[in-house]
Design a protein around this motif. Structure first.
Motif, PDB file in Angstrom:
ATOM      1  N   SER A   6       1.412  11.205  10.709  1.00 31.95           N
ATOM      2  CA  SER A   6       2.437  11.128   9.672  1.00 31.95           C
ATOM      3  C   SER A   6       2.488   9.730   9.052  1.00 31.95           C
ATOM      4  O   SER A   6       3.244   9.484   8.132  1.00 31.95           O
ATOM      5  N   ASN A   7       1.647   8.829   9.545  1.00 32.38           N
ATOM      6  CA  ASN A   7       1.661   7.461   9.021  1.00 32.38           C
ATOM      7  C   ASN A   7       0.555   7.194   8.024  1.00 32.38           C
ATOM      8  O   ASN A   7       0.384   6.071   7.563  1.00 32.38           O
ATOM      9  N   TYR A  20      -5.048   5.177  18.364  1.00 28.62           N
ATOM     10  CA  TYR A  20      -5.149   4.698  16.985  1.00 28.62           C
ATOM     11  C   TYR A  20      -6.182   5.517  16.229  1.00 28.62           C
ATOM     12  O   TYR A  20      -7.114   6.061  16.822  1.00 28.62           O
ATOM     13  N   ALA A  27       0.840  -1.199   0.000  1.00 36.41           N
ATOM     14  CA  ALA A  27       0.000   0.000   0.000  1.00 36.41           C
ATOM     15  C   ALA A  27       0.872   1.244   0.000  1.00 36.41           C
ATOM     16  O   ALA A  27       0.646   2.191  -0.751  1.00 36.41           O
ATOM     17  N   VAL A  71       0.377   8.814  14.211  1.00 39.28           N
ATOM     18  CA  VAL A  71      -0.525   8.333  13.189  1.00 39.28           C
ATOM     19  C   VAL A  71      -0.753   9.379  12.099  1.00 39.28           C
ATOM     20  O   VAL A  71      -0.944   9.051  10.945  1.00 39.28           O
ATOM     21  N   LYS A 115       4.606  -0.195  11.006  1.00 37.05           N
ATOM     22  CA  LYS A 115       3.385   0.013  11.790  1.00 37.05           C
ATOM     23  C   LYS A 115       2.825   1.389  11.449  1.00 37.05           C
ATOM     24  O   LYS A 115       3.564   2.343  11.293  1.00 37.05           O
ATOM     25  N   SER A 116       1.506   1.450  11.350  1.00 38.65           N
ATOM     26  CA  SER A 116       0.910   2.704  10.898  1.00 38.65           C
ATOM     27  C   SER A 116       0.048   3.401  11.936  1.00 38.65           C
ATOM     28  O   SER A 116      -0.256   4.580  11.804  1.00 38.65           O
ATOM     29  N   GLY A 117      -0.391   2.683  12.985  1.00 41.46           N
ATOM     30  CA  GLY A 117      -1.325   3.291  13.938  1.00 41.46           C
ATOM     31  C   GLY A 117      -2.737   3.383  13.400  1.00 41.46           C
ATOM     32  O   GLY A 117      -3.569   4.090  13.944  1.00 41.46           O
ATOM     33  N   LEU A 118      -3.003   2.666  12.302  1.00 42.34           N
ATOM     34  CA  LEU A 118      -4.309   2.715  11.657  1.00 42.34           C
ATOM     35  C   LEU A 118      -4.994   1.357  11.745  1.00 42.34           C
ATOM     36  O   LEU A 118      -4.386   0.333  11.449  1.00 42.34           O
ATOM     37  N   VAL A 148      -3.943   1.890   1.892  1.00 46.97           N
ATOM     38  CA  VAL A 148      -3.757   2.216   3.294  1.00 46.97           C
ATOM     39  C   VAL A 148      -3.083   1.041   3.996  1.00 46.97           C
ATOM     40  O   VAL A 148      -3.447  -0.116   3.782  1.00 46.97           O
ATOM     41  N   ALA A 149      -2.060   1.362   4.761  1.00 50.30           N
ATOM     42  CA  ALA A 149      -1.327   0.319   5.482  1.00 50.30           C
ATOM     43  C   ALA A 149      -1.953   0.149   6.853  1.00 50.30           C
ATOM     44  O   ALA A 149      -1.696   0.924   7.771  1.00 50.30           O
ATOM     45  N   ALA A 177       4.542  10.168   4.604  1.00 51.66           N
ATOM     46  CA  ALA A 177       3.863   9.167   5.430  1.00 51.66           C
ATOM     47  C   ALA A 177       4.117   7.773   4.871  1.00 51.66           C
ATOM     48  O   ALA A 177       4.427   6.831   5.593  1.00 51.66           O
ATOM     49  N   ARG A 182       7.637   6.559   5.565  1.00 54.35           N
ATOM     50  CA  ARG A 182       7.803   6.215   6.962  1.00 54.35           C
ATOM     51  C   ARG A 182       7.147   4.867   7.269  1.00 54.35           C
ATOM     52  O   ARG A 182       7.702   4.040   7.992  1.00 54.35           O
ATOM     53  N   THR A 183       5.948   4.662   6.698  1.00 52.89           N
ATOM     54  CA  THR A 183       5.258   3.400   6.919  1.00 52.89           C
ATOM     55  C   THR A 183       6.086   2.237   6.395  1.00 52.89           C
ATOM     56  O   THR A 183       6.204   1.192   7.030  1.00 52.89           O
ATOM     57  N   LEU A 184       6.701   2.423   5.206  1.00 52.22           N
ATOM     58  CA  LEU A 184       7.557   1.388   4.637  1.00 52.22           C
ATOM     59  C   LEU A 184       8.656   1.000   5.609  1.00 52.22           C
ATOM     60  O   LEU A 184       9.013  -0.158   5.745  1.00 52.22           O
TER      61      LEU A 184
END
Lengths: 331, 331
Positions: free
Chosen positions: A96-97, B81, A32, A94, B41-44, B98-99, B32, B35-37
């Motif tokens: 920035s994520n 979250y 994603a 979150v 963890k994404s907080g989502l 979306v991750a 974003a 950073r997720t890569l």
């Protein structure tokens, strides 16, 4: 391989199918995050309340925000977007994520750092609540809070109120600001000394204390308008402590979307800001901005409010002699 | 530079500040997606209803899902979250944009492709509704639907029902499946021929048609339980068309979280599944799984239901002679 898996590019269908099968066998999954990096659009829109900055505030516990978020969710889903309901504070990682295509911000304060940052990043921001000062939002939806407050004050004065008090907040969002200044101007116009208490509205305990303080004052009001959802029950409880009957000794109105107030003792008059209409409108404006749609709708929309009059603001007419029902003896 | 902007790594503070200032001047913003890569963890966390596959279904329009989503949002925000409310269909690109750290899935059908894919990706999935068949979810929260249906059927029989009908759905989620088999088993036990109509529950028009069909049958029931939110008003409307009085000629119960049924004419008995408790529980279980927390709570939780008895399922006691009030002439 990426083009084959995404169904784009110039690979023949057979090749595409083969690559996909191999990828499936290998457990490859499209990332994603990688896809977002490439296309620049995520299909995600954010929603948050920034009024209280870094204070903890689970806004969906309040009826207004819950209704508004529900309508916003429906409007987003109906246009193929997912709604991300974000923590109120910018401190959270979150923010920035998640790669948002745009954000709905509810009741931003003036110089709101979240709004400023999002706008700086070039993302569309639509606010629920007209922006204070020079906050550069893409569009906004709001009620006419000044007209609503003046309508309530006139309604209370018509019901016999001589000194109207206000429960208000300490934040700088335009809802709180415009409502309070409308009250102060009304007081000046009719020659009443303002009687109000302000508290940080994200804190329910502070609301109960402020309601108590307002009714404990030597210049105790004989009517109160509360700007926030729990003010009605807080004021009812405080009135009981001071032996005040509602509406006989104290007239009450509060701004709330809660159906609770139809069944309190007595039922309480409420102002509805129509959060469902607002939630739908902000999301439509945001997605229009994201997709570059020329909108028929103005980018500043004012949604009408509704005063739902109940017992708490209707003073009983002065008693007139009522003939008792005739008893059989008199017949 | 990335470490400097993220406040991590081993750069001295002065260097970090300098890099940040330069980056700010250049308009650099942390990505974003990038950073997720890196962090994984994404907080989502996601929330969706997969029952109806690719059928259009704006689930937040239904009271159950709206209440459940509201509670889930609050629970997610309270633990830092953000909740992503996703379109019901896997067709949407947004799913791959979306991750998510994990997903709540409401009422998955058996062999649900969304659940299967998420589990294959190694993501925690908690379902609202026990999984049908071998769907390998991380945890689930549900009601005891069989007990609830048997309770309602007994309640209707106690109120005098001789032939109880059912409005049910055509989908394979366990709510629909367990409720229907409980009804069929009850019919077998008491020796009643089953009288039911099944329809695709995401389609409100189909619900109105099914209610009408049920009451038009030659073996018309004298009591009906409807599994879905709008069944109460649909059945009331159909009863009116056929000249049936509720509750005198027809007893009604439906499963709904809507407050509308307290004020219909007559008020309708409803079964509440307590979606707020479910929404809170699923998110707690999901975040526990994401964070690897050893949970005190079982990973299978059953939440009690509540039958709210109103006029529609209370047959009036047989009329007894009531003396009319005496008129003055008689006194």
């Amino acid at each position: 391989m990426s083009d084959a898996l995404n169904g784009k590019g110039r690979l023949p269908d057979a090749t595409r199918r083969h690559v996909r099968e191999v990828a499936d066998r290998l457990g490859y999954r499209p990332s994603a995050a990688a896809r977002t990096l490439r296309t620049g659009k995520s299909g995600l829109i954010g929603l948050t309340v920034t009024t209280y900055g870094d204070e903890p505030f689970t806004f969906t516990e309040f009826a207004y925000f819950a209704e508004m978020a529900r309508a916003a969710t429906s409007a987003a889903l109906a246009r193929g977007y997912a709604l991300v309901i974000l923590p109120a504070t910018s401190r959270h990682d979150v923010w920035s994520n998640v790669a948002l295509d745009g954000t709905v911000v509810i009741d931003p304060s003036d110089q709101d750092p979240v709004v400023s940052e999002l706008v700086r990043q070039g993302l569309p921001v639509v606010s629920d609540g007209r922006p204070a000062g020079s906050l550069p939002v893409t569009a906004w939806v709001d009620n006419d809070h000044e007209a609503a407050v003046l309508g309530i004050l006139d309604h209370l004065a018509d019901a016999g109120a001589r000194r109207i008090g206000l429960l208000t907040g300490t934040t700088t969002d335009t809802y709180t600001h415009l409502s309070t200044t409308a009250y102060l101007r009304w007081c000046e116009r009719v020659g009443q000394d303002p009687v109000y208490e302000a508290y940080p509205a994200h804190d329910p305990c502070a609301g109960a204390v402020a309601a108590d303080r307002l009714l404990a004052r030597p210049d105790r009001p004989d009517a109160v308008y509360g700007l926030f959802d729990p003010n009605g029950t807080d004021l009812l409880a405080a009135a009981r402590r001071y032996g005040l009957r509602v509406p006989d000794d104290l007239l009450l109105v509060c701004c709330s979307e809660s159906t609770v107030y139809a069944n309190t003792e007595p039922p309480i008059t409420t102002l509805s800001l129509k959060p469902r209409r607002i939630g739908t409108a902000v999301v439509q404006l945001l997605i229009d901005a994201i997709e570059g749609v020329e909108s028929d709708q103005p980018v500043e929309q004012v949604i009408p409010t509704e005063l739902i009059v109940r017992t708490s603001s209707e003073r009983r007419p002065p008693r007139t002699t009522v003939s008792p029902p005739r008893s059989p003896e008199e017949g």
